[in-house]
Design a protein around this motif. Sequence first.
Motif, short mmCIF file in Angstrom:
data_model
loop_
_atom_site.label_atom_id
_atom_site.label_comp_id
_atom_site.label_asym_id
_atom_site.label_seq_id
_atom_site.Cartn_x
_atom_site.Cartn_y
_atom_site.Cartn_z
N LEU A 1 -5.59 6.03 -12.74
CA LEU A 1 -4.15 6.03 -12.45
C LEU A 1 -3.82 5.11 -11.28
O LEU A 1 -2.85 4.34 -11.34
N ILE A 2 -4.62 5.16 -10.23
CA ILE A 2 -4.38 4.29 -9.07
C ILE A 2 -4.56 2.82 -9.45
O ILE A 2 -3.78 1.96 -9.03
N ALA A 3 -5.58 2.54 -10.28
CA ALA A 3 -5.81 1.16 -10.72
C ALA A 3 -4.62 0.63 -11.52
O ALA A 3 -4.22 -0.54 -11.36
N ALA A 4 -4.03 1.47 -12.36
CA ALA A 4 -2.85 1.05 -13.12
C ALA A 4 -1.68 0.76 -12.20
O ALA A 4 -0.97 -0.26 -12.37
N LEU A 5 -1.47 1.60 -11.20
CA LEU A 5 -0.36 1.38 -10.26
C LEU A 5 -0.59 0.13 -9.41
O LEU A 5 0.35 -0.62 -9.14
N THR B 1 0.83 -1.21 0.00
CA THR B 1 0.00 0.00 0.00
C THR B 1 0.86 1.26 0.00
O THR B 1 0.52 2.25 -0.65
N THR B 2 1.98 1.22 0.73
CA THR B 2 2.89 2.37 0.74
C THR B 2 3.44 2.65 -0.65
O THR B 2 3.52 3.81 -1.09
N GLY B 3 3.80 1.58 -1.36
CA GLY B 3 4.30 1.76 -2.73
C GLY B 3 3.26 2.40 -3.63
O GLY B 3 3.58 3.30 -4.43
N VAL B 4 2.01 1.96 -3.51
CA VAL B 4 0.94 2.54 -4.33
C VAL B 4 0.67 3.99 -3.93
O VAL B 4 0.51 4.87 -4.78
N LEU B 5 0.61 4.25 -2.61
CA LEU B 5 0.38 5.62 -2.13
C LEU B 5 1.46 6.58 -2.63
O LEU B 5 1.17 7.68 -3.13
N LEU B 6 2.70 6.15 -2.49
CA LEU B 6 3.82 6.99 -2.89
C LEU B 6 3.79 7.26 -4.40
O LEU B 6 3.90 8.41 -4.86
N SER B 7 3.60 6.19 -5.18
CA SER B 7 3.58 6.34 -6.64
C SER B 7 2.40 7.19 -7.09
O SER B 7 2.53 8.04 -7.98
N ALA B 8 1.22 6.95 -6.50
CA ALA B 8 0.02 7.71 -6.89
C ALA B 8 0.19 9.19 -6.59
O ALA B 8 -0.17 10.05 -7.41
N ASN B 9 0.75 9.52 -5.43
CA ASN B 9 0.94 10.93 -5.09
C ASN B 9 1.92 11.61 -6.05
O ASN B 9 1.70 12.75 -6.47
N ILE B 10 2.99 10.91 -6.40
CA ILE B 10 3.98 11.48 -7.32
C ILE B 10 3.37 11.71 -8.69
O ILE B 10 3.51 12.80 -9.29
N VAL B 11 2.67 10.71 -9.21
CA VAL B 11 2.09 10.81 -10.56
C VAL B 11 1.03 11.91 -10.60
O VAL B 11 1.00 12.75 -11.52
N ILE B 12 0.13 11.92 -9.62
CA ILE B 12 -0.97 12.88 -9.65
C ILE B 12 -0.46 14.30 -9.40
O ILE B 12 -0.94 15.26 -10.04
N ALA B 13 0.52 14.47 -8.51
CA ALA B 13 1.09 15.80 -8.31
C ALA B 13 1.80 16.29 -9.57
O ALA B 13 1.76 17.49 -9.88
N SER B 14 2.41 15.38 -10.31
CA SER B 14 3.10 15.76 -11.54
C SER B 14 2.13 16.16 -12.65
O SER B 14 2.44 17.02 -13.48
N LEU B 15 0.95 15.55 -12.66
CA LEU B 15 -0.03 15.78 -13.74
C LEU B 15 -1.17 16.70 -13.33
O LEU B 15 -2.10 16.88 -14.11
N ARG B 16 -1.09 17.28 -12.14
CA ARG B 16 -2.26 17.99 -11.62
C ARG B 16 -2.69 19.17 -12.49
O ARG B 16 -3.87 19.51 -12.55
N HIS B 17 -1.75 19.81 -13.18
CA HIS B 17 -2.10 20.96 -14.02
C HIS B 17 -2.73 20.53 -15.34
O HIS B 17 -3.33 21.36 -16.03
N TRP B 18 -2.61 19.26 -15.70
CA TRP B 18 -3.17 18.78 -16.97
C TRP B 18 -4.47 18.00 -16.79
O TRP B 18 -5.06 17.57 -17.76
#
Length: 211
Positions: A75-79, A45-62
Amino acid sequence: MNDYRNLFTDGLWRNNVVFVQMLALCPLMAVTTTATNGLGMGLATTGVLLSANIVIASLRHWIAEEVRIPVFVLLIAALVTLADMAINAWLHELYKVLGLFIPLIVVNCCVLGRAESFASRQPVLASTVDGLAMGLGLTFALILIGGCREVLGSATLFAQASLLLGQSFVFLETTLIRDYHGFLLMLLPPGGFLVLGFLLAGRRLLERRQP
């Protein structure tokens, strides 16, 4: 630096996913029969949480405001799918134990909740710290509850750690009492609720004693 320290304190203690937000209780009750299972589920779960936060923070403006929730879920389902396949490939024994609860990380409220309330509004570094802190706080709660149930139920700690997580974790395996017949209730779902209740009460007492 103080902001990041506060994020870690929030994730580990002040805003803990389990002990404060009362989220992720379904996998918590199901997999925490041993500390080993709790550690495995917590790390996944930590791996998914960390990855999801990074990806979503990176794409938040798009990501358009109107469709952000469906996009976050995809995105979370893919991770989670990647994590599921990785655990199946490299930690197959742990995969057989955790089973359905790895794919169910997709609907874990703490993952989507952090994506919506934090990662979609904060820069990448802060979101990374938040995801790591929340994941470690969840892992701590899973290990603590699993350890209490395992000690009371079978007088062992981190049983089969080397089998489920690899030979590098063999040092964790401990047998406290030989020929212990066990307290079966602790290994059943009611035992999980009892342990959680006592830990919540203990946390409340600690908070009241603090100045």
